[in-house]
Design an enzyme around this catalytic site. Sequence first.
Site, short mmCIF file in Angstrom:
data_model
loop_
_atom_site.label_atom_id
_atom_site.label_comp_id
_atom_site.label_asym_id
_atom_site.label_seq_id
_atom_site.Cartn_x
_atom_site.Cartn_y
_atom_site.Cartn_z
N HIS A 96 0.83 -1.22 0.00
CA HIS A 96 0.00 0.00 0.00
C HIS A 96 0.86 1.26 0.00
O HIS A 96 0.43 2.30 0.50
CB HIS A 96 -0.95 0.06 1.21
N SER A 107 14.82 22.51 -16.12
CA SER A 107 13.66 23.37 -16.33
C SER A 107 14.12 24.65 -17.00
O SER A 107 15.21 25.15 -16.71
CB SER A 107 13.02 23.68 -14.98
N LYS A 112 16.32 22.95 -11.04
CA LYS A 112 15.66 21.66 -11.24
C LYS A 112 16.50 20.63 -12.00
O LYS A 112 17.14 20.94 -12.99
CB LYS A 112 14.35 21.87 -12.01
N GLU A 142 9.67 9.63 -16.47
CA GLU A 142 8.27 10.04 -16.69
C GLU A 142 7.80 9.66 -18.09
O GLU A 142 6.66 9.25 -18.27
CB GLU A 142 8.13 11.56 -16.48
#
Length: 462
Positions: A157, A278, A284, A291
Amino acid sequence: MAEKPWGGVFERATDRRVEEFTESVSFDRRLYAQDIDGSLAHARMLAKVGLIEPDECRQIEQVLEEIRREIEQERFPFSAELEDIHMHVERALIDRLGDVGRKLHTARSRNDQVATDLRLWVRGAIDRLDNNIVALQRAFVGRCEKDAGVILPGYTHLRRAQPVLAAHYWLAYCEKLQRDRSRLADCRRRTNVLPLGAAALAGTSLPIDRDDVAARLGFDEVAANSLDAVSDRDFALEFAFALALVAEHLGGWAEEWILWSTEEFGFLKLPEAFCTGSSIMPQKINPDVLELIRGKTARAIGNLQTLLVLVKGLPLGYNRDLQEDKPPLMDSFDTVCASLEVAAPLVDGAELDRAAITARLDRGHLDATTLMEHLIRRGLPQRTAHGLVGRLVRKAMDRGTRLSDLSLDEFREVHADIDEGIYEVLGPEKAVAAMTSHGSTGPAQVEEQVRRWKELLSVESK
Ligand code: ARG
């Protein structure tokens, strides 16, 4: 205007819009090598059974190889007027050989031809994919040595559950990928069946030798029913499913590593060459590769859906709908291959932050289950032991300590029989070391599995 091979019965030229609408050469030109290989095998068989002369066969072979070279050197002209790769190759042959070229299509239709080409393509794609999967498995097995002894929290979980060895995690991915390989091998068996010779749908009255063609092209079997042979795209759907599942496996792993590489988790440092930045926030370093691997899963799933809907309700025999099978199938293959190709070096180049992991491994009472099993070994019924450990965990939570920080007296308040031996199973290292069942995260078990995987993938130990 190019003359159509099917033009005889027509009195009017094809509308330009129809040519644009029906063409497939923009994507099936990718099948050029399979188409030429199929034609070579077909021509050799025609010569063998006497439907063409040996010299005609030699001329056809020579020109087909010439066409192959021209396509590879991007010197071959493609145009929508000639619909598909099959018509392009045949037209070039006829342009160069005249009547001899006009004989190649003897006892053949584009219906069995395209099915053959696509099977050859899928077969090759499966073999390439398998290599890419093995490369990723090797990267995971390689990590097992780099991360020897590292313990990670195992989750259920997405809540801390029990400690597990990092190698146990890496080998879990290897298992998933191994099932993918076995699924692909299985799909390959059903793919490797020759449709050629089914002709349009009914077979042919000409004395062809399909076994000869099958042997030349490395097919294990000859399709037994001509009607099924030209309709069947099961192999393509199976391949698309196998690809979607590989993508799902990669997507799950990517998600996990995205989480693990956050500030919040801090388990993992991704290799910088596999991150991007970024355009507005200078600080960043983003996990875009992971992704995108996760995101591209959507394409593989969508393509499978497209193919399932494409064949839904199609009557037997060739239907032009089937032309639409190639773009989604090829896209799934390209997508999954590309994901695997970046995944392997990324797995290889990431670093676990051992200090950060160890510093927080004590949180979450990961040793509670082993403690319970210790009490079971001392004769308590499981339910009783579960309840007792629950109370001990509550005690530790209230005091903000670990189970191992409780004093013997505190343990005994819960159960009078507990002795010093209790400390032998507390703490993540001891909890992991206590595991002995086959397939568990116990060090001996994991070591055995690493050995098994190295043998399976023949990875040299460093
Ligand atoms: N381009 C077609 C395809 O990809 C080849 C078969 C065409 N056959 C036909 N009878 N129109 O499926």
